[in-house]
Write a protein that holds these residues in place. Sequence first.
Motif, PDB file in Angstrom:
ATOM      1  N   UNK A  66      51.445  68.000 104.844  1.00 45.42           N
ATOM      2  CA  UNK A  66      52.473  66.993 105.068  1.00 45.42           C
ATOM      3  C   UNK A  66      52.916  67.038 106.522  1.00 45.42           C
ATOM      4  N   UNK A  67      53.374  65.894 106.998  1.00 43.70           N
ATOM      5  CA  UNK A  67      53.829  65.771 108.375  1.00 43.70           C
ATOM      6  C   UNK A  67      52.737  65.450 109.378  1.00 43.70           C
ATOM      7  N   UNK A  68      51.488  65.521 108.936  1.00 41.96           N
ATOM      8  CA  UNK A  68      50.379  65.201 109.837  1.00 41.96           C
ATOM      9  C   UNK A  68      49.942  63.755 109.607  1.00 41.96           C
ATOM     10  N   UNK A  69      49.331  63.188 110.608  1.00 32.70           N
ATOM     11  CA  UNK A  69      48.825  61.827 110.482  1.00 32.70           C
ATOM     12  C   UNK A  69      47.554  61.842 109.644  1.00 32.70           C
ATOM     13  N   UNK A  70      47.451  60.930 108.706  1.00 36.19           N
ATOM     14  CA  UNK A  70      46.296  60.876 107.813  1.00 36.19           C
ATOM     15  C   UNK A  70      45.070  60.312 108.510  1.00 36.19           C
ATOM     16  N   UNK A  71      44.219  61.179 108.965  1.00 28.63           N
ATOM     17  CA  UNK A  71      43.003  60.749 109.653  1.00 28.63           C
ATOM     18  C   UNK A  71      41.803  60.669 108.723  1.00 28.63           C
ATOM     19  N   UNK A  72      42.022  60.950 107.424  1.00 29.74           N
ATOM     20  CA  UNK A  72      40.938  60.852 106.456  1.00 29.74           C
ATOM     21  C   UNK A  72      41.493  60.435 105.102  1.00 29.74           C
ATOM     22  N   UNK A  73      40.649  59.769 104.353  1.00 32.36           N
ATOM     23  CA  UNK A  73      40.909  59.333 102.981  1.00 32.36           C
ATOM     24  C   UNK A  73      39.992  60.180 102.108  1.00 32.36           C
ATOM     25  N   UNK A  74      40.502  60.698 100.987  1.00 31.66           N
ATOM     26  CA  UNK A  74      39.747  61.646 100.167  1.00 31.66           C
ATOM     27  C   UNK A  74      39.399  61.074  98.803  1.00 31.66           C
TER      28      UNK A  74
END
Length: 181
Positions: A64-72
Motif C-alpha cells: 500500500x502507498x505505492x503507485x500501481x505499476x502492474x495489474x495482477x
Amino acid sequence: MAGFADGKQNHRGDSAMSQTDPVEIGEFLKQHHLAKSLTLEEIHTLAQYVTHARFAQNQVIAEWGTLGEALFFCVRGEMAIVHHSADGGEVEVVRVGEGQMAGEMSFFDRQPRSARIVAKAADTQVLALTRAHYQRLKVEQPYITTNILEQVIISLDHLFRNLSQEYSDFSSYIYGKSGQG
C-alpha cells in the motif's frame, strides 16, 4: 518492504519474477476469465506481454502507498486485499482467487495503492501486466485491452457488491432489520 509492482522484488529482496515459456503462460490464460472471449492466437499474443511470478504464503505482492505499476491476474492460489483498520491494525477486505485480478484501482487511476496485496496460498502464481506493456498492448492489440477493461469492470463490480452486502449485513446487525438508526 518492496512489493512486486514497486521494485519487482519480494519482501526478502529476492526476485519474485520467473521466466516462463509463453506457451505455459498461454495455458494459464486459457483457464482465466480474461480469455473467455479471446481466440487462442490472441491468448498467445497476450502471453507475450505478461510476466509470471510466484509468491510464498503471506508474501507481499504489492504494498500500500505505492503507485500501481502492474495489474495482477491470479492463475494459481489466492491473494488477499488487506486494508488498514481504524485501530491501526490490518483487515482483509476480500480474497482474490484463480481467474480473478487485483491491483486494478491503482493501476488505472494512478493513485497510491489503498491496500496491500498478499499471497494467501503456498505457491500463489500471478501474471503481471506492467503499465508499459499495457500501453503497448493498447496500441498494438486494442481488442485484447478492451477485454481486459471489461474484466476490470467485472472485478470492481464484484468488489462493490461484496462490500455492499457486508455493509447491509452490518447495518442490519447494528440497527435492526430496517437498517435505520
